[in-house]
Design an enzyme around this catalytic site. Structure first.
Site, PDB file in Angstrom:
ATOM      1  N   VAL A   1      43.835  22.751   0.387  1.00  0.00           N
ATOM      2  CA  VAL A   1      45.087  23.470   0.140  1.00  0.00           C
ATOM      3  C   VAL A   1      46.172  22.596  -0.497  1.00  0.00           C
ATOM      4  O   VAL A   1      47.257  23.094  -0.794  1.00  0.00           O
ATOM      5  CB  VAL A   1      45.635  24.096   1.442  1.00  0.00           C
ATOM      6  N   TYR A   2      45.908  21.318  -0.704  1.00  0.00           N
ATOM      7  CA  TYR A   2      46.922  20.481  -1.348  1.00  0.00           C
ATOM      8  C   TYR A   2      47.050  20.888  -2.811  1.00  0.00           C
ATOM      9  O   TYR A   2      46.097  20.787  -3.590  1.00  0.00           O
ATOM     10  CB  TYR A   2      46.555  19.002  -1.250  1.00  0.00           C
ATOM     11  N   VAL A   3      48.253  21.335  -3.164  1.00  0.00           N
ATOM     12  CA  VAL A   3      48.558  21.821  -4.517  1.00  0.00           C
ATOM     13  C   VAL A   3      47.521  22.872  -4.925  1.00  0.00           C
ATOM     14  O   VAL A   3      47.027  22.884  -6.055  1.00  0.00           O
ATOM     15  CB  VAL A   3      48.605  20.663  -5.539  1.00  0.00           C
TER      16      VAL A   3
END
Length: 329
Positions: free
Chosen positions: A52-54
């Protein structure tokens, strides 16, 4: 760079882990790649990201940067949070984990993940379903080791017990929030991890930037990770008299030994019992190089103890009661 064994495993990781939450967003792909290559060149081998990072962009940047050096890297990513606007695209169900691992493998441009971590506990999915799925992934070779993040102590212990009983792969690591200004894990989680030989790779090692010393008393920041818009690392959680006493001690030690406050805070954590490898992040190359200056030296016993004492949790029940009646031979 020194190295440590990660929990109850045979895998060896560097004493610092490079976090990539901002890569591909506030940190450009060019600077992100430069950081990763320099980290590997200086002996670092441990990289942490998440699906879910960026919105997955971080994994893409990391995968591209380590192309050609994949076997030199211990690559960690995570699954649990929502990846799409669909009721089943979230959680630790067999469906979401299997969908998530395939998507991460594509973005990372690799055929295996070294450390696959559960980003947070799922109150809906039975933990037995989650652990069986993870064991299947380890057996298949798509995942080498598994870990958890942001779990309570009982959740970690329950997971380990189920894994041991069923002869599933067990968590070799836990990724909690931990720093001089966030030591809640001292209560239960850290002693459990030491007892069960679960490696600890803490996030937020400088308190969302608070321990850098750039935030003065009485001036709430309007931007950055300590602003009111930043959730769990907000100014409300950091703006306390105790935290400023801790910061004053960090600044004093930094001045005495001619290191930066960030380097002092990280060095204290690197040498804390039970800690395997703090995860540091950097938005800029300047921040990256400052963080890397935390290795290659060690705080004196006096300096380390001063920081440990000022940041220690209150001696509450039942801990003082247990300590009072501790048996010794």
């Amino acid at each position: 760079m020194q190295y440590r064994v990660l929990g109850k495993s045979g895998v060896v990781v560097s004493e610092l882990c490079l976090g990539t939450m901002t890569f591909g967003n506030t940190t450009s792909e060019e600077d992100s790649t430069t950081m990763i290559h320099d980290f590997l060149d200086q002996g670092g081998n441990f990289l942490d990201t998440a699906d879910v990072y960026v919105s997955g962009r971080s994994e893409e940047v990391v995968g591209k940067a380590i192309s050609g050096r994949r076997s030199d890297v211990i690559l960690a990513t995570k699954v649990r949070f929502a990846t799409a606007n669909n009721v089943n695209h979230v959680g630790l169900s067999r469906k979401h984990i299997l969908d998530g691992v395939e998507a991460s493998l594509r973005r990372l441009n690799t055929d295996y993940i070294d450390l696959y971590q559960m980003h947070v506990w799922d109150q809906i999915t039975p933990i037995e379903e989650t652990l069986r799925t993870l064991d299947d992934l380890v057996t298949s070779g798509k995942v080498r080791y598994i870990g958890c993040s942001n779990f309570l102590a009982y959740q970690i212990m329950k997971s380990l017990g189920i894994s041991d009983h069923n002869r599933y792969a067990r968590f070799i690591s836990n990724q909690p929030q931990y720093s001089l200004v966030s030591r809640q894990m001292d209560r239960e989680v850290l002693p459990l991890c030491i007892e069960e030989n679960v490696g600890v790779i803490p996030w937020g090692p400088i308190g969302g930037g608070f321990l850098s010393g750039k935030y003065p008393r009485g001036e709430a920041p309007t931007e950055g990770r300590l602003s009111s818009k930043a959730g769990e690392s907000s100014w409300m959680l950091r703006n306390s008299e105790k935290n400023f006493r801790i910061l004053e001690e960090v600044l004093a030690v930094a001045s005495e030994i001619e290191q930066t406050p960030v380097q002092v805070a990280l060095n204290w954590l690197i040498h804390k019992k039970g800690i395997t490898a703090p995860i540091f992040g950097a938005r800029t190359l300047e921040q990256y190089h400052e963080n890397m200056g935390a290795v290659g030296w060690k705080l004196s016993t006096d300096h380390w103890n001063r920081l440990d004492t000022v940041s220690a949790l209150e001696d509450d029940y039942p801990y003082r009661f247990i300590e009072k009646f501790k048996r010794e031979v």
